[in-house]
Design a protein around this motif. Structure first.
Motif, PDB file in Angstrom:
ATOM      1  N   SER A  12       0.822  -1.207   0.000  1.00  0.00           N
ATOM      2  CA  SER A  12       0.000   0.000   0.000  1.00  0.00           C
ATOM      3  C   SER A  12       0.857   1.259   0.000  1.00  0.00           C
ATOM      4  O   SER A  12       0.562   2.223  -0.727  1.00  0.00           O
ATOM      5  CB  SER A  12      -0.922   0.002   1.230  1.00  0.00           C
ATOM      6  OG  SER A  12      -1.784  -1.114   1.215  1.00  0.00           O
ATOM      7  N   VAL A  13       1.907   1.261   0.799  1.00  0.00           N
ATOM      8  CA  VAL A  13       2.789   2.429   0.867  1.00  0.00           C
ATOM      9  C   VAL A  13       3.461   2.676  -0.480  1.00  0.00           C
ATOM     10  O   VAL A  13       3.649   3.834  -0.892  1.00  0.00           O
ATOM     11  CB  VAL A  13       3.837   2.233   1.976  1.00  0.00           C
ATOM     12  CG1 VAL A  13       4.887   3.350   1.937  1.00  0.00           C
ATOM     13  CG2 VAL A  13       3.162   2.198   3.342  1.00  0.00           C
ATOM     14  N   HIS A  30       2.249   2.000  -3.484  1.00  0.00           N
ATOM     15  CA  HIS A  30       1.295   2.200  -4.587  1.00  0.00           C
ATOM     16  C   HIS A  30       0.243   3.217  -4.168  1.00  0.00           C
ATOM     17  O   HIS A  30      -0.917   2.880  -3.919  1.00  0.00           O
ATOM     18  CB  HIS A  30       0.631   0.872  -4.971  1.00  0.00           C
ATOM     19  CG  HIS A  30       1.581  -0.161  -5.483  1.00  0.00           C
ATOM     20  ND1 HIS A  30       2.369  -0.920  -4.638  1.00  0.00           N
ATOM     21  CD2 HIS A  30       1.875  -0.563  -6.749  1.00  0.00           C
ATOM     22  CE1 HIS A  30       3.100  -1.740  -5.358  1.00  0.00           C
ATOM     23  NE2 HIS A  30       2.827  -1.555  -6.639  1.00  0.00           N
ATOM     24  N   ARG A  31       0.676   4.478  -4.105  1.00  0.00           N
ATOM     25  CA  ARG A  31      -0.223   5.545  -3.676  1.00  0.00           C
ATOM     26  C   ARG A  31      -0.189   6.736  -4.641  1.00  0.00           C
ATOM     27  O   ARG A  31       0.313   7.809  -4.300  1.00  0.00           O
ATOM     28  CB  ARG A  31       0.131   6.023  -2.267  1.00  0.00           C
ATOM     29  CG  ARG A  31      -0.259   5.058  -1.165  1.00  0.00           C
ATOM     30  CD  ARG A  31       0.183   5.602   0.183  1.00  0.00           C
ATOM     31  NE  ARG A  31      -0.209   4.717   1.282  1.00  0.00           N
ATOM     32  CZ  ARG A  31       0.224   4.877   2.535  1.00  0.00           C
ATOM     33  NH1 ARG A  31       1.045   5.869   2.833  1.00  0.00           N
ATOM     34  NH2 ARG A  31      -0.177   4.032   3.486  1.00  0.00           N
ATOM     35  N   ASP A  74      -1.784   9.990  -6.499  1.00  0.00           N
ATOM     36  CA  ASP A  74      -2.601  11.037  -5.868  1.00  0.00           C
ATOM     37  C   ASP A  74      -4.095  10.766  -5.995  1.00  0.00           C
ATOM     38  O   ASP A  74      -4.858  10.986  -5.048  1.00  0.00           O
ATOM     39  CB  ASP A  74      -2.266  12.390  -6.503  1.00  0.00           C
ATOM     40  CG  ASP A  74      -0.847  12.835  -6.177  1.00  0.00           C
ATOM     41  OD1 ASP A  74      -0.297  12.333  -5.174  1.00  0.00           O
ATOM     42  OD2 ASP A  74      -0.300  13.664  -6.926  1.00  0.00           O
ATOM     43  N   LEU A 132      -5.105   7.924  -3.665  1.00  0.00           N
ATOM     44  CA  LEU A 132      -5.004   8.366  -2.280  1.00  0.00           C
ATOM     45  C   LEU A 132      -6.188   9.250  -1.904  1.00  0.00           C
ATOM     46  O   LEU A 132      -6.770   9.102  -0.814  1.00  0.00           O
ATOM     47  CB  LEU A 132      -3.690   9.117  -2.074  1.00  0.00           C
ATOM     48  CG  LEU A 132      -3.188   9.276  -0.632  1.00  0.00           C
ATOM     49  CD1 LEU A 132      -2.998   7.926   0.025  1.00  0.00           C
ATOM     50  CD2 LEU A 132      -1.890  10.072  -0.614  1.00  0.00           C
ATOM     51  N   ARG A 140      -9.102   8.327   0.877  1.00  0.00           N
ATOM     52  CA  ARG A 140      -9.450   9.212   1.989  1.00  0.00           C
ATOM     53  C   ARG A 140     -10.936   9.556   1.969  1.00  0.00           C
ATOM     54  O   ARG A 140     -11.579   9.606   3.019  1.00  0.00           O
ATOM     55  CB  ARG A 140      -8.610  10.486   1.897  1.00  0.00           C
ATOM     56  CG  ARG A 140      -7.150  10.284   2.309  1.00  0.00           C
ATOM     57  CD  ARG A 140      -6.320  11.496   1.974  1.00  0.00           C
ATOM     58  NE  ARG A 140      -4.943  11.348   2.452  1.00  0.00           N
ATOM     59  CZ  ARG A 140      -3.936  12.109   2.029  1.00  0.00           C
ATOM     60  NH1 ARG A 140      -4.159  13.063   1.121  1.00  0.00           N
ATOM     61  NH2 ARG A 140      -2.714  11.917   2.497  1.00  0.00           N
ATOM     62  N   ALA A 166      -1.294   7.736   5.986  1.00  0.00           N
ATOM     63  CA  ALA A 166      -1.671   8.735   4.992  1.00  0.00           C
ATOM     64  C   ALA A 166      -2.957   9.448   5.393  1.00  0.00           C
ATOM     65  O   ALA A 166      -3.554  10.144   4.575  1.00  0.00           O
ATOM     66  CB  ALA A 166      -1.858   8.082   3.622  1.00  0.00           C
ATOM     67  N   SER A 174      -9.725   0.527   2.760  1.00  0.00           N
ATOM     68  CA  SER A 174      -9.073   1.838   2.728  1.00  0.00           C
ATOM     69  C   SER A 174      -8.228   2.072   3.980  1.00  0.00           C
ATOM     70  O   SER A 174      -7.236   2.804   3.925  1.00  0.00           O
ATOM     71  CB  SER A 174     -10.120   2.943   2.595  1.00  0.00           C
ATOM     72  OG  SER A 174     -10.886   3.072   3.784  1.00  0.00           O
ATOM     73  N   TYR A 198      -4.977   0.495   3.150  1.00  0.00           N
ATOM     74  CA  TYR A 198      -4.310   1.257   2.090  1.00  0.00           C
ATOM     75  C   TYR A 198      -3.711   2.558   2.629  1.00  0.00           C
ATOM     76  O   TYR A 198      -2.638   2.989   2.192  1.00  0.00           O
ATOM     77  CB  TYR A 198      -5.304   1.563   0.976  1.00  0.00           C
ATOM     78  CG  TYR A 198      -4.691   2.222  -0.232  1.00  0.00           C
ATOM     79  CD1 TYR A 198      -3.926   1.475  -1.137  1.00  0.00           C
ATOM     80  CD2 TYR A 198      -4.860   3.579  -0.474  1.00  0.00           C
ATOM     81  CE1 TYR A 198      -3.354   2.068  -2.248  1.00  0.00           C
ATOM     82  CE2 TYR A 198      -4.301   4.180  -1.577  1.00  0.00           C
ATOM     83  CZ  TYR A 198      -3.544   3.421  -2.463  1.00  0.00           C
ATOM     84  OH  TYR A 198      -2.978   4.014  -3.567  1.00  0.00           O
ATOM     85  N   LEU A 199      -4.389   3.165   3.585  1.00  0.00           N
ATOM     86  CA  LEU A 199      -3.896   4.414   4.166  1.00  0.00           C
ATOM     87  C   LEU A 199      -2.887   4.181   5.273  1.00  0.00           C
ATOM     88  O   LEU A 199      -2.375   5.145   5.856  1.00  0.00           O
ATOM     89  CB  LEU A 199      -5.075   5.235   4.694  1.00  0.00           C
ATOM     90  CG  LEU A 199      -6.063   5.719   3.622  1.00  0.00           C
ATOM     91  CD1 LEU A 199      -7.279   6.359   4.267  1.00  0.00           C
ATOM     92  CD2 LEU A 199      -5.378   6.698   2.667  1.00  0.00           C
TER      93      LEU A 199
END
Length: 255
Positions: A54-55, A57-58, A60, A63, A67, A132, A184, A187-188
């Motif tokens: 996840s870190v 493949h972020r 904008d 991301l 969020r 994130a 999510s 992912y965050l």
């Protein structure tokens, strides 16, 4: 009516199914919790790999989308959706009010119990360098995941019970929303995947238990919600009364 009885499962079968799911998911959740306590909250198999992916493949756009999705898993949005589930469940104004109160109470109680479990396990979150978005409190089980899963489950149950048309697409949307909120969080970078898995198991157990208790101890209300209102046929007494009632006989025509 006979065809409807053949297609629709008996209420007792649905009650037994809810009880079985509650027991099975409770066992799985307890086992996962005990494993985490035994490992002092350390990452389980696959947790670190998913966080690392996840870190790395972020973009904008992804991301910002993550969020936006994760923000819907807390605050006023889940409670508004739980109220909608209650409005869908109720048939009359009084029953809608009772259903809304019941759905909101179910969600609030789930959050309270989850908070107690979270404080008991006291599992640390992943490293803050990977975050994130903002997060607070302990990690297991995920609060956003639990809240969105309980809310999505209430919507799904309400749609399956009362929505006559278009419910399949709405059920899919509700389920996907709850699923994406949980993912999510991974992912965050604010939760391990095992935190999210724990939230899903807890929510499944909680919804199944509430459904079982409601169907067990409030069968009349459950039948009024789940069964469509059909026009009742005449009773035996009514048929007997009709058979003795005088009937209009057309007059004989004269030749």
């Amino acid at each position: 009516m006979a065809a409807a009885r053949r297609i629709a499962p008996p209420r007792e079968d649905a009650t037994d199914l809810a009880g079985s799911v509650a027991v099975g998911s409770a066992v799985a959740f307890v086992l996962l919790t005990l494993i985490l306590i035994g490992r002092d909250g350390a990452a389980l198999f696959g947790d670190e790999a998913l966080t690392s992916w996840s870190v790395g493949h972020r973009p904008d756009v992804a991301l910002a989308a993550a969020r936006g999705v994760t923000y819907t898993g807390t605050g006023i949005v889940p409670y508004a959706l739980a109220a909608v589930a209650g409005l869908v469940l109720g048939r009359t104004a009084r029953r809608r009010i009772l259903a809304v109160v019941g759905c909101l109470g179910c969600l609030a109680a789930a959050q309270a119990v989850r908070y107690g479990v979270m404080s008991l396990v006291a599992r640390p979150r992943p490293a803050t360098a990977d975050w994130a978005t903002h997060a607070s409190g302990w990690s297991f089980p995920s609060g956003h995941t639990t809240t969105s899963a309980v809310t999505g489950g209430l919507l799904i149950l309400a749609l399956l019970a009362r929505a006559p048309r278009g419910r399949k697409s709405l059920v899919v949307v509700s389920g996907c929303w709850a699923l994406l909120v949980g993912l999510s969080r991974v992912y965050l970078g604010v939760h391990w995947f095992s935190d999210v898995l724990g939230g899903w198991l807890f929510s499944l157990c909680w919804l199944s238990l509430c459904t079982y208790l409601f169907a067990r101890f409030a069968p009349r209300a459950c039948s009024a919600i789940s069964a469509p209102r059909l026009r009742p046929g005449p009773t035996t007494e009514e048929r007997r009364h009709d058979s003795h009632a005088p009937r209009d006989v057309p007059p004989h025509s004269t030749p």
